[in-house]
Design a protein around this motif. Structure first.
Motif, mmCIF file in Angstrom:
data_model
loop_
_atom_site.group_PDB
_atom_site.id
_atom_site.type_symbol
_atom_site.label_atom_id
_atom_site.label_comp_id
_atom_site.label_asym_id
_atom_site.label_seq_id
_atom_site.Cartn_x
_atom_site.Cartn_y
_atom_site.Cartn_z
ATOM 1 N N PRO A 26 0.845 -1.202 0.000
ATOM 2 C CA PRO A 26 0.000 0.000 0.000
ATOM 3 C C PRO A 26 0.878 1.250 0.000
ATOM 4 C CG PRO A 26 -0.851 -1.587 1.582
ATOM 5 C CD PRO A 26 0.472 -2.125 1.090
ATOM 6 N N PRO A 27 0.514 2.293 -0.747
ATOM 7 C CA PRO A 27 1.373 3.479 -0.852
ATOM 8 C C PRO A 27 1.763 4.050 0.505
ATOM 9 C CG PRO A 27 -0.447 3.619 -2.410
ATOM 10 C CD PRO A 27 -0.710 2.424 -1.544
ATOM 11 N N VAL A 28 0.777 4.167 1.396
ATOM 12 C CA VAL A 28 1.041 4.575 2.779
ATOM 13 C C VAL A 28 0.842 3.325 3.621
ATOM 14 C CG1 VAL A 28 0.471 6.173 4.630
ATOM 15 C CG2 VAL A 28 0.094 6.852 2.247
ATOM 16 N N ASP A 29 1.918 2.783 4.144
ATOM 17 C CA ASP A 29 1.864 1.468 4.781
ATOM 18 C C ASP A 29 2.168 1.589 6.281
ATOM 19 O OD1 ASP A 29 1.600 -1.281 4.896
ATOM 20 O OD2 ASP A 29 3.699 -1.655 4.409
ATOM 21 N N LEU A 30 1.170 1.725 7.081
ATOM 22 C CA LEU A 30 -0.263 1.824 6.825
ATOM 23 C C LEU A 30 -0.722 3.213 7.260
ATOM 24 C CD1 LEU A 30 -1.526 -1.632 8.111
ATOM 25 C CD2 LEU A 30 -1.557 -0.855 5.765
ATOM 26 N N PRO A 31 -1.787 3.740 6.651
ATOM 27 C CA PRO A 31 -2.284 5.053 7.064
ATOM 28 C C PRO A 31 -2.909 4.996 8.452
ATOM 29 C CG PRO A 31 -3.814 4.037 5.552
ATOM 30 C CD PRO A 31 -2.609 3.146 5.585
ATOM 31 N N ARG A 32 -3.117 6.145 9.043
ATOM 32 C CA ARG A 32 -3.746 6.195 10.353
ATOM 33 C C ARG A 32 -5.256 6.082 10.264
ATOM 34 N NH1 ARG A 32 -0.229 10.914 13.459
ATOM 35 N NH2 ARG A 32 1.663 9.662 13.721
ATOM 36 N N GLN A 33 -5.838 6.612 9.201
ATOM 37 C CA GLN A 33 -7.285 6.587 9.050
ATOM 38 C C GLN A 33 -7.644 6.408 7.586
ATOM 39 O OE1 GLN A 33 -9.450 9.514 11.935
ATOM 40 N NE2 GLN A 33 -7.677 10.609 11.166
ATOM 41 N N VAL A 34 -8.797 5.802 7.357
ATOM 42 C CA VAL A 34 -9.328 5.668 6.001
ATOM 43 C C VAL A 34 -10.770 6.148 6.013
ATOM 44 C CG1 VAL A 34 -9.841 4.122 4.088
ATOM 45 C CG2 VAL A 34 -7.849 3.677 5.541
ATOM 46 N N PHE A 35 -11.030 7.220 5.312
ATOM 47 C CA PHE A 35 -12.381 7.744 5.179
ATOM 48 C C PHE A 35 -12.889 7.459 3.767
ATOM 49 C CE2 PHE A 35 -10.637 10.332 8.585
ATOM 50 C CZ PHE A 35 -11.673 10.339 9.500
ATOM 51 N N CYS A 36 -14.141 7.069 3.671
ATOM 52 C CA CYS A 36 -14.754 6.770 2.384
ATOM 53 C C CYS A 36 -16.059 7.547 2.239
ATOM 54 C CB CYS A 36 -15.064 5.273 2.256
ATOM 55 S SG CYS A 36 -13.663 4.183 2.593
ATOM 56 N N THR A 37 -16.427 7.808 1.009
ATOM 57 C CA THR A 37 -17.762 8.330 0.739
ATOM 58 C C THR A 37 -18.487 7.307 -0.115
ATOM 59 O OG1 THR A 37 -17.086 9.519 -1.265
ATOM 60 C CG2 THR A 37 -16.986 10.709 0.827
ATOM 61 N N GLY A 38 -19.780 7.181 0.086
ATOM 62 C CA GLY A 38 -20.541 6.162 -0.636
ATOM 63 C C GLY A 38 -21.880 6.677 -1.107
ATOM 64 N N ALA A 39 -22.496 5.889 -1.979
ATOM 65 C CA ALA A 39 -23.849 6.184 -2.477
ATOM 66 C C ALA A 39 -23.928 7.563 -3.115
ATOM 67 C CB ALA A 39 -24.874 6.048 -1.350
ATOM 68 N N ASN A 40 -22.916 7.896 -3.904
ATOM 69 C CA ASN A 40 -22.872 9.224 -4.513
ATOM 70 C C ASN A 40 -23.204 9.234 -6.005
ATOM 71 O OD1 ASN A 40 -22.003 10.655 -2.150
ATOM 72 N ND2 ASN A 40 -20.014 9.682 -2.407
ATOM 73 N N TYR A 41 -23.215 8.077 -6.650
ATOM 74 C CA TYR A 41 -23.494 8.020 -8.074
ATOM 75 C C TYR A 41 -24.947 7.581 -8.289
ATOM 76 C CZ TYR A 41 -18.509 8.549 -8.785
ATOM 77 O OH TYR A 41 -17.221 9.035 -8.784
ATOM 78 N N ARG A 42 -25.702 8.433 -8.931
ATOM 79 C CA ARG A 42 -27.146 8.241 -9.041
ATOM 80 C C ARG A 42 -27.517 6.879 -9.634
ATOM 81 N NH1 ARG A 42 -31.517 9.265 -12.562
ATOM 82 N NH2 ARG A 42 -33.307 10.284 -11.564
ATOM 83 N N LYS A 43 -26.980 6.567 -10.799
ATOM 84 C CA LYS A 43 -27.344 5.313 -11.463
ATOM 85 C C LYS A 43 -26.914 4.104 -10.643
ATOM 86 C CE LYS A 43 -26.937 2.823 -15.845
ATOM 87 N NZ LYS A 43 -26.622 1.524 -15.216
#
Length: 225
Positions: free
Chosen positions: A91-108
């Motif tokens: 992983p590029p940052v091995d390992l990061p401190r936090q991982v934030f995601c966004t979801g349900a953003n694409y209408r279709k």
């Protein structure tokens, strides 16, 4: 933000622990090796640092990395850089401190998932469920906010690492995502200032157990005082 023609990475060989690497094209070299082979006060602070270490003081690190890039000639690449295929990419940052995601953003995508999983108000046929999902997404686009959630860093793997899928998942889903690496902390950041906090980008393959997302085994929600 100006994208550079090089990247930072983390890699290892069979006999090494993961090391911060400097990538150009399809070739990579350890930062430590480059600093040792071509010493200079303008980038000596990169020695012994992981990518995560560099992100802790990204403004200073970026200047040093750019100075190092200026010192790398084609001869240096030939003498010290190895092909990606000769190392294990972590992983590029091995390992990061936090991982934030966004979801349900694409209408279709959300509409299709709603129909596939049959999640929505009871009593709707397929056409009604589609209309409900379309209206929901249109309302979110007009007045809503993005959904955000976290993932544990233990779920992160390298580009060619094996994935451990839950045994109850018969058909895991995957999505190609753009990962944003944060180089400067902050809070209540305005949209106008957001890009000044970005250090770089990474390609992410987000693997999801779709059958575990929507809970359909309960109908009642209640509050507590």
């Amino acid at each position: 933000m100006i994208l550079q023609e090089y990247g930072l990475a983390t890699f290892r060989t069979d006999t090494e622990i993961p090391r911060a690497g400097f990538a150009i094209g399809e070739r990579i070299a350890a930062l430590d090796d480059l600093v040792r082979a071509y010493p200079s006060p303008s980038y000596e602070r990169l020695a012994g640092k992981s990518v995560l270490d560099l992100l802790q003081d990204w403004d200073s690190a970026l200047e040093a990395v750019n100075n190092l890039r200026a010192a790398i000639t084609e001869t240096v690449i030939q003498d010290h850089f190895r092909a990606f295929s000769d190392v294990a990419i972590c992983p590029p940052v091995d390992l990061p401190r936090q991982v934030f995601c966004t979801g349900a953003n694409y209408r279709k995508h959300v509409i299709d998932l709603t129909l596939d999983m049959g999640v929505g108000p009871e009593g709707l046929d397929a056409a009604g469920l589609r209309r409900w999902a379309e209206n929901m997404m249109d309302e979110r686009a007009a007045t809503g906010e993005p959904y955000a959630f976290t993932k544990p860093v233990s779920t992160i793997g390298g580009a060619y690492d094996a994935l451990v899928v839950p045994t109850i998942e018969e058909k895991p889903d995957w999505e190609l995502e753009l990962g944003v690496i944060i180089g400067r902390g902050g809070r209540n950041i305005s949209r106008a200032d957001a890009m000044s906090h970005v250090a770089g980008y990474a390609i992410v393959d987000d693997v999801t157990s779709r059958s575990l997302i929507a809970r359909t085994d309960y109908k009642l929600c209640f509050g507590m005082e």
